[in-house]
Every structure is written in C-alpha cells, then in structure tokens.
Scaffold this motif. Structure first.
Motif, PDB file in Angstrom:
ATOM      1  N   MET A   1      21.067 -10.380  -7.688  1.00 29.01           N
ATOM      2  CA  MET A   1      20.297  -9.346  -7.038  1.00 29.01           C
ATOM      3  C   MET A   1      18.807  -9.543  -7.333  1.00 29.01           C
ATOM      4  N   ASN A   2      17.962  -9.419  -6.332  1.00 32.21           N
ATOM      5  CA  ASN A   2      16.536  -9.635  -6.455  1.00 32.21           C
ATOM      6  C   ASN A   2      15.868  -8.392  -7.053  1.00 32.21           C
ATOM      7  N   LYS A   3      15.130  -8.598  -8.159  1.00 35.88           N
ATOM      8  CA  LYS A   3      14.466  -7.473  -8.824  1.00 35.88           C
ATOM      9  C   LYS A   3      13.193  -7.060  -8.098  1.00 35.88           C
ATOM     10  N   HIS A   4      12.595  -7.969  -7.340  1.00 34.86           N
ATOM     11  CA  HIS A   4      11.342  -7.676  -6.637  1.00 34.86           C
ATOM     12  C   HIS A   4      11.657  -7.047  -5.291  1.00 34.86           C
ATOM     13  N   LYS A   5      11.150  -5.866  -5.111  1.00 32.94           N
ATOM     14  CA  LYS A   5      11.366  -5.147  -3.855  1.00 32.94           C
ATOM     15  C   LYS A   5      10.309  -5.594  -2.845  1.00 32.94           C
ATOM     16  N   THR A   6      10.736  -5.999  -1.681  1.00 37.35           N
ATOM     17  CA  THR A   6       9.781  -6.369  -0.640  1.00 37.35           C
ATOM     18  C   THR A   6       9.361  -5.110   0.104  1.00 37.35           C
ATOM     19  N   GLU A   7       8.085  -5.088   0.460  1.00 43.14           N
ATOM     20  CA  GLU A   7       7.547  -3.916   1.150  1.00 43.14           C
ATOM     21  C   GLU A   7       7.819  -4.017   2.638  1.00 43.14           C
ATOM     22  N   SER A   8       8.227  -2.927   3.193  1.00 44.64           N
ATOM     23  CA  SER A   8       8.430  -2.884   4.634  1.00 44.64           C
ATOM     24  C   SER A   8       7.100  -2.552   5.305  1.00 44.64           C
ATOM     25  N   PRO A   9       6.968  -2.801   6.603  1.00 40.84           N
ATOM     26  CA  PRO A   9       5.734  -2.438   7.308  1.00 40.84           C
ATOM     27  C   PRO A   9       5.416  -0.947   7.178  1.00 40.84           C
ATOM     28  N   GLY A  10       6.452  -0.117   7.121  1.00 40.43           N
ATOM     29  CA  GLY A  10       6.229   1.320   6.962  1.00 40.43           C
ATOM     30  C   GLY A  10       5.598   1.649   5.626  1.00 40.43           C
ATOM     31  N   ASP A  11       5.985   0.916   4.560  1.00 42.94           N
ATOM     32  CA  ASP A  11       5.391   1.128   3.240  1.00 42.94           C
ATOM     33  C   ASP A  11       3.912   0.759   3.252  1.00 42.94           C
ATOM     34  N   LYS A  12       3.577  -0.348   3.908  1.00 47.01           N
ATOM     35  CA  LYS A  12       2.177  -0.782   3.972  1.00 47.01           C
ATOM     36  C   LYS A  12       1.333   0.235   4.735  1.00 47.01           C
ATOM     37  N   ILE A  13       1.860   0.748   5.824  1.00 44.64           N
ATOM     38  CA  ILE A  13       1.138   1.761   6.602  1.00 44.64           C
ATOM     39  C   ILE A  13       0.957   3.017   5.771  1.00 44.64           C
ATOM     40  N   SER A  14       2.005   3.417   5.064  1.00 49.34           N
ATOM     41  CA  SER A  14       1.942   4.609   4.224  1.00 49.34           C
ATOM     42  C   SER A  14       0.884   4.451   3.138  1.00 49.34           C
ATOM     43  N   GLN A  15       0.824   3.265   2.521  1.00 46.93           N
ATOM     44  CA  GLN A  15      -0.187   3.017   1.493  1.00 46.93           C
ATOM     45  C   GLN A  15      -1.586   3.032   2.082  1.00 46.93           C
ATOM     46  N   SER A  16      -1.761   2.468   3.267  1.00 47.92           N
ATOM     47  CA  SER A  16      -3.066   2.453   3.919  1.00 47.92           C
ATOM     48  C   SER A  16      -3.531   3.869   4.245  1.00 47.92           C
ATOM     49  N   VAL A  17      -2.630   4.687   4.777  1.00 51.08           N
ATOM     50  CA  VAL A  17      -2.976   6.077   5.095  1.00 51.08           C
ATOM     51  C   VAL A  17      -3.316   6.832   3.818  1.00 51.08           C
ATOM     52  N   ASP A  18      -2.569   6.578   2.746  1.00 50.57           N
ATOM     53  CA  ASP A  18      -2.827   7.239   1.475  1.00 50.57           C
ATOM     54  C   ASP A  18      -4.202   6.867   0.931  1.00 50.57           C
ATOM     55  N   ARG A  19      -4.563   5.581   1.013  1.00 49.55           N
ATOM     56  CA  ARG A  19      -5.893   5.149   0.548  1.00 49.55           C
ATOM     57  C   ARG A  19      -7.000   5.820   1.356  1.00 49.55           C
ATOM     58  N   GLN A  20      -6.823   5.900   2.677  1.00 50.22           N
ATOM     59  CA  GLN A  20      -7.831   6.550   3.522  1.00 50.22           C
ATOM     60  C   GLN A  20      -7.963   8.027   3.184  1.00 50.22           C
ATOM     61  N   ALA A  21      -6.841   8.680   2.948  1.00 53.25           N
ATOM     62  CA  ALA A  21      -6.872  10.100   2.589  1.00 53.25           C
ATOM     63  C   ALA A  21      -7.569  10.298   1.247  1.00 53.25           C
ATOM     64  N   GLN A  22      -7.299   9.419   0.299  1.00 49.39           N
ATOM     65  CA  GLN A  22      -7.945   9.520  -1.008  1.00 49.39           C
ATOM     66  C   GLN A  22      -9.455   9.326  -0.884  1.00 49.39           C
TER      67      GLN A  22
END
Length: 100
Positions: A1-22
C-alpha cells in the motif's frame, strides 16, 4: 500500500481557494493598504513612467538641436522613455505584489 497520498484536482483547487481566502482576510486585517497607500503607489508608478519619458524628450531635443537630421530623435527617445518607464512601473508593481 502506498503511504503517499496523491492529490486530486479537487484538492488542488480547494487549496488554491483557501490560499486566496487567507490573503483576502490578511488584507482586511492589514491596515497598511489604505487609500493613502493606493494613492502613493499610483504616484510612484506615475513618476516611474514620467521621469524616463521626460529624460528621453530632453535628450532627444538636445540631439535634434546639435545634429539636425531626418530622424526625429525627440520622438524616438520619447518612445524609448515611455517603454522604459512602463517596464520600470511593471517591476514596481511586481515587487509589491510579491511582497504581499
């Protein structure tokens, strides 16, 4: 089992929106960017364009008076001054944007 979680496009968008809000929340709390700051930046950008433009005109007039020719050095150096001034203003804006 892979310990590293790959980010989905939705996660990247969510992080981008969070950074803009901050950033927006920080800007609201930070009183440094007041109306006076905006006017000062507007003035700085204006002078960053005006000084090279006026220097180009002055140098062009002097060259045209000293060595008359078919080429208008005043117009040529006016254009060069405006281009250099705009590049200078773009640099100032970029520095301010990167600072935030």
């Amino acid at each position: 089992m892979n310990k590293h979680k790959t980010e989905s496009p939705g996660d990247k968008i969510s992080q981008s929106v969070d950074r803009q809000a901050q950033r927006k929340l920080k800007a609201r709390r930070d009183k440094r960017h007041s109306v006076w700051f905006g006017l000062g930046m507007f003035g700085l950008i204006g002078w960053a364009i005006a000084i090279p433009t006026l220097a180009g005109i002055a140098l062009g007039l002097w060259i045209d008076r000293q060595w008359p020719s078919q080429v208008s050095w005043t117009l040529t150096l006016l254009f060069v001054g405006v281009v250099l001034g705009c590049m200078n203003a773009w640099r100032w804006i970029g520095k301010e944007r990167d600072h935030d």
